[in-house]
Design a protein around this motif. Structure first.
Motif, PDB file in Angstrom:
ATOM      1  N   ALA A 289      -5.092  32.063  37.754  1.00  0.00           N
ATOM      2  CA  ALA A 289      -5.440  33.472  37.950  1.00  0.00           C
ATOM      3  C   ALA A 289      -6.075  34.047  36.688  1.00  0.00           C
ATOM      4  CB  ALA A 289      -4.186  34.268  38.324  1.00  0.00           C
ATOM      5  N   GLN A 290      -5.506  33.703  35.529  1.00  0.00           N
ATOM      6  CA  GLN A 290      -6.067  34.179  34.268  1.00  0.00           C
ATOM      7  C   GLN A 290      -7.457  33.597  34.032  1.00  0.00           C
ATOM      8  OE1 GLN A 290      -4.683  36.633  32.912  1.00  0.00           O
ATOM      9  NE2 GLN A 290      -2.744  36.218  31.899  1.00  0.00           N
ATOM     10  N   GLY A 291      -7.628  32.324  34.372  1.00  0.00           N
ATOM     11  CA  GLY A 291      -8.937  31.684  34.197  1.00  0.00           C
ATOM     12  C   GLY A 291     -10.010  32.330  35.032  1.00  0.00           C
ATOM     13  N   GLU A 292      -9.690  32.664  36.278  1.00  0.00           N
ATOM     14  CA  GLU A 292     -10.672  33.300  37.151  1.00  0.00           C
ATOM     15  C   GLU A 292     -10.913  34.761  36.765  1.00  0.00           C
ATOM     16  OE1 GLU A 292     -12.776  32.140  39.651  1.00  0.00           O
ATOM     17  OE2 GLU A 292     -12.152  30.240  38.763  1.00  0.00           O
ATOM     18  N   GLN A 293      -9.860  35.446  36.306  1.00  0.00           N
ATOM     19  CA  GLN A 293     -10.049  36.833  35.874  1.00  0.00           C
ATOM     20  C   GLN A 293     -10.924  36.902  34.625  1.00  0.00           C
ATOM     21  OE1 GLN A 293      -6.919  39.003  33.797  1.00  0.00           O
ATOM     22  NE2 GLN A 293      -7.209  40.748  35.152  1.00  0.00           N
TER      23      GLN A 293
ATOM     24  N   GLN B  73      -5.969  41.038  42.472  1.00  0.00           N
ATOM     25  CA  GLN B  73      -6.445  39.756  42.995  1.00  0.00           C
ATOM     26  C   GLN B  73      -5.293  38.768  43.078  1.00  0.00           C
ATOM     27  OE1 GLN B  73      -8.751  37.529  39.745  1.00  0.00           O
ATOM     28  NE2 GLN B  73      -8.941  39.659  39.077  1.00  0.00           N
ATOM     29  N   ILE B  74      -5.344  37.926  44.087  1.00  0.00           N
ATOM     30  CA  ILE B  74      -4.360  36.855  44.253  1.00  0.00           C
ATOM     31  C   ILE B  74      -5.107  35.531  44.172  1.00  0.00           C
ATOM     32  CG2 ILE B  74      -2.508  35.895  45.665  1.00  0.00           C
ATOM     33  CD1 ILE B  74      -1.992  38.805  45.007  1.00  0.00           C
ATOM     34  N   TYR B  75      -4.715  34.697  43.226  1.00  0.00           N
ATOM     35  CA  TYR B  75      -5.308  33.367  43.084  1.00  0.00           C
ATOM     36  C   TYR B  75      -4.408  32.370  43.804  1.00  0.00           C
ATOM     37  CZ  TYR B  75      -6.676  28.958  40.880  1.00  0.00           C
ATOM     38  OH  TYR B  75      -7.072  27.668  40.653  1.00  0.00           O
ATOM     39  N   VAL B  76      -4.985  31.606  44.721  1.00  0.00           N
ATOM     40  CA  VAL B  76      -4.225  30.618  45.486  1.00  0.00           C
ATOM     41  C   VAL B  76      -4.646  29.225  45.025  1.00  0.00           C
ATOM     42  CG1 VAL B  76      -3.638  29.762  47.785  1.00  0.00           C
ATOM     43  CG2 VAL B  76      -4.144  32.188  47.460  1.00  0.00           C
TER      44      VAL B  76
ATOM     45  N   MET C 167      -0.662  36.216  40.731  1.00  0.00           N
ATOM     46  CA  MET C 167      -0.939  37.563  41.231  1.00  0.00           C
ATOM     47  C   MET C 167      -1.293  38.497  40.084  1.00  0.00           C
ATOM     48  SD  MET C 167       2.073  37.832  44.109  1.00  0.00           S
ATOM     49  CE  MET C 167       3.385  37.366  42.990  1.00  0.00           C
ATOM     50  N   ILE C 168      -2.500  39.021  40.118  1.00  0.00           N
ATOM     51  CA  ILE C 168      -2.914  40.020  39.143  1.00  0.00           C
ATOM     52  C   ILE C 168      -2.994  41.352  39.871  1.00  0.00           C
ATOM     53  CG2 ILE C 168      -4.806  40.800  37.667  1.00  0.00           C
ATOM     54  CD1 ILE C 168      -5.278  37.855  36.963  1.00  0.00           C
ATOM     55  N   LEU C 169      -2.106  42.258  39.491  1.00  0.00           N
ATOM     56  CA  LEU C 169      -1.994  43.565  40.137  1.00  0.00           C
ATOM     57  C   LEU C 169      -2.248  44.640  39.093  1.00  0.00           C
ATOM     58  CD1 LEU C 169       1.233  42.832  42.222  1.00  0.00           C
ATOM     59  CD2 LEU C 169      -1.152  42.535  42.931  1.00  0.00           C
ATOM     60  N   ASN C 170      -3.168  45.553  39.397  1.00  0.00           N
ATOM     61  CA  ASN C 170      -3.566  46.577  38.419  1.00  0.00           C
ATOM     62  C   ASN C 170      -3.964  45.947  37.085  1.00  0.00           C
ATOM     63  OD1 ASN C 170      -3.109  48.763  40.202  1.00  0.00           O
ATOM     64  ND2 ASN C 170      -0.911  48.697  39.737  1.00  0.00           N
ATOM     65  N   LYS C 171      -4.705  44.848  37.170  1.00  0.00           N
ATOM     66  CA  LYS C 171      -5.283  44.130  36.025  1.00  0.00           C
ATOM     67  C   LYS C 171      -4.258  43.386  35.166  1.00  0.00           C
ATOM     68  CE  LYS C 171      -9.264  47.230  35.682  1.00  0.00           C
ATOM     69  NZ  LYS C 171     -10.077  48.104  34.812  1.00  0.00           N
TER      70      LYS C 171
ATOM     71  N   VAL D  60      -7.078  25.216  33.786  1.00  0.00           N
ATOM     72  CA  VAL D  60      -7.249  24.695  32.427  1.00  0.00           C
ATOM     73  C   VAL D  60      -7.989  25.711  31.556  1.00  0.00           C
ATOM     74  CG1 VAL D  60      -9.426  23.406  32.714  1.00  0.00           C
ATOM     75  CG2 VAL D  60      -7.644  22.529  31.194  1.00  0.00           C
ATOM     76  N   ARG D  61      -8.920  26.466  32.141  1.00  0.00           N
ATOM     77  CA  ARG D  61      -9.589  27.538  31.393  1.00  0.00           C
ATOM     78  C   ARG D  61      -8.600  28.648  31.056  1.00  0.00           C
ATOM     79  NH1 ARG D  61     -15.155  28.117  31.711  1.00  0.00           N
ATOM     80  NH2 ARG D  61     -14.812  29.463  29.894  1.00  0.00           N
ATOM     81  N   GLY D  62      -7.746  29.001  32.019  1.00  0.00           N
ATOM     82  CA  GLY D  62      -6.740  30.026  31.769  1.00  0.00           C
ATOM     83  C   GLY D  62      -5.727  29.586  30.726  1.00  0.00           C
ATOM     84  N   ALA D  63      -5.351  28.313  30.746  1.00  0.00           N
ATOM     85  CA  ALA D  63      -4.395  27.795  29.764  1.00  0.00           C
ATOM     86  C   ALA D  63      -4.970  27.887  28.354  1.00  0.00           C
ATOM     87  CB  ALA D  63      -4.031  26.353  30.110  1.00  0.00           C
ATOM     88  N   ALA D  64      -6.241  27.535  28.199  1.00  0.00           N
ATOM     89  CA  ALA D  64      -6.887  27.661  26.889  1.00  0.00           C
ATOM     90  C   ALA D  64      -6.951  29.122  26.455  1.00  0.00           C
ATOM     91  CB  ALA D  64      -8.287  27.053  26.926  1.00  0.00           C
ATOM     92  N   TYR D  65      -7.195  30.015  27.412  1.00  0.00           N
ATOM     93  CA  TYR D  65      -7.236  31.445  27.097  1.00  0.00           C
ATOM     94  C   TYR D  65      -5.894  31.938  26.573  1.00  0.00           C
ATOM     95  CZ  TYR D  65      -7.379  36.488  27.679  1.00  0.00           C
ATOM     96  OH  TYR D  65      -7.282  37.837  27.457  1.00  0.00           O
TER      97      TYR D  65
END
Length: 387
Positions: free
Chosen positions: A194-198, A209-212, A222-226, A367-372
């Motif tokens: 979810a963090q990687g896509e955001q 947004q909900i990342y599945v 789940m990203i709610l209100n950013k 993996v992008r979110g993990a690096a972030y």
């Protein structure tokens, strides 16, 4: 003494403000930082000098002039350090090395034949070591490691429950920090996705947004209100274990009829075995050839995914649902069934502005979110130190 403490705190706060301005708006001049932040020019110049001395900001020299002397422009030095991101899957380890803006410098992927802790941990450490060896000469070296895992993680970075790995409690953060001597962040793989896509993908700028994550199992971030929603105990997002069949198949989690038993990559592989297919690559090739039985199988998986997504939409009313991880590769053969099923089952008012998208980062969202996570922790430390 109190005044000294106050001045140090003010400097830390102002340093964070100036560094944020450079991160968000570079290239820009000292005068432009002053205009954007409200800090006076002398303060900005002093803080910028500290940031340059600490290798976080670079002076690019004169930029364009609108009359008068050309101002020197500043930019963030993304190559002053590097972060490692790891997606620990059930049957793979995917790793990346990124600069401090998240730009991917190197990648490494391992296939896991066994899932027991004794087999996986050495390979995980091997993957990190391989990536660390590819870091160019720089002031900060490896600044941190982020790891997404398919299970429940507590605040100390211990994996508490990973049903598809069948692991006992594993103090993963402690293991990795002791080996590499840098800060390590451990989180659920779907939260990392979810963090990687955001940050880098289809979720940019979207508040709810909900990342599945659809791999061997199903997880959701789940990203709610950013903000990433983690629940009272930090364990939210296990929507793959929602029951969609009251008297369905037993699940390793102890429940039965769980969504992931019918809509995951594992469900796909179980149903494809009688057809003679035993991996996702072979199924994607067969679908590309137009094999009717394989296309029908993807259709069923897409419908099962749509059922669960419709439930998510009815509960959370998000702006976007993003489908990622390995099954993102099957987009061409499952999308129509997913969209049709969600349209039929989600409440009309909830689906009014809803978009169901596929991850822009493909199977690399986590993996992008993990690096972030690692980058964010490092920058937070630098801002808090006052440099």
């Amino acid at each position: 003494m109190k005044q000294t403490g106050d001045l140090a705190l003010v400097k830390k706060m102002n340093t964070a403000i100036v560094l944020d301005a450079v991160l968000r708006y570079a290239p820009l001049s000292r005068a432009q930082i002053s205009e954007r932040t409200g800090l006076n020019k002398a303060t900005v110049s002093s803080l910028v000098l500290d940031l340059i001395d600490n290798h976080l900001v670079a002076d690019l020299g004169p930029g364009a002039s609108s009359g008068g002397r050309k101002p020197n422009l500043l930019e963030f030095r993304a190559s002053s350090g590097y972060a490692v991101g790891i997606d620990l899957g059930v049957n793979y380890i995917r790793g990346i090395l990124t600069d401090l803006e998240g730009g991917v410098v190197a990648e490494h992927r391992l296939t896991l034949k066994a899932q027991n802790v004794e087999s996986v941990i050495p390979r995980l450490l091997e993957c990190i070591e391989t990536l660390r060896a590819r870091i160019p000469a720089c002031p900060y070296g490896m600044v941190g490691i982020g790891i997404g895992v398919p299970g429940l993680v507590n605040e100390s970075g211990t994996i508490l429950f990973a049903p598809n790995l069948s692991w006992p409690e594993v103090p993963l953060r402690t293991i990795v920090e002791e080996r590499f001597g840098v800060p390590v962040t451990i989180d659920n793989e779907a939260n990392a996705g979810a963090q990687g896509e955001q940050r880098y993908g289809a979720g940019r700028g979207i508040a709810n947004q909900i990342y599945v994550s659809v791999g061997i199992g199903i997880g959701t971030g789940m990203i709610l209100n950013k903000e990433l929603y983690k629940g009272a105990g930090g364990f939210s997002g296990e929507l793959g274990h929602l029951s969609i069949h009251a008297d369905g198949k037993p699940c390793r989690c102890g429940n039965q009829g769980c969504w992931e038993l019918y809509a995951s990559e594992n469900a796909l592989l179980e149903q494809s075995a009688p057809l003679g297919y035993h991996d996702l690559d072979a199924l994607l090739e067969a679908a590309g050839r137009g094999e009717p039985e394989v296309l029908a199988l993807f259709e069923r998986i897409g419908e099962a995914l749509g059922v669960g997504i419709a439930n998510i939409v009815n509960v959370f009313n998000p702006d976007v649902v993003i489908i990622g991880n390995e099954m993102r590769r099957a987009e061409a053969w499952i999308e129509e069934a997913v969209q049709r099923t969600v349209a039929r089952r989600a409440l009309a008012h909830h689906r009014g502005k809803l978009q169901v998208l596929f991850a822009e980062q493909g199977e690399k969202s986590a993996v992008r979110g993990a690096a972030y996570y690692a980058i964010s922790a490092f920058l937070g430390k630098m801002k808090g130190s006052g440099v």
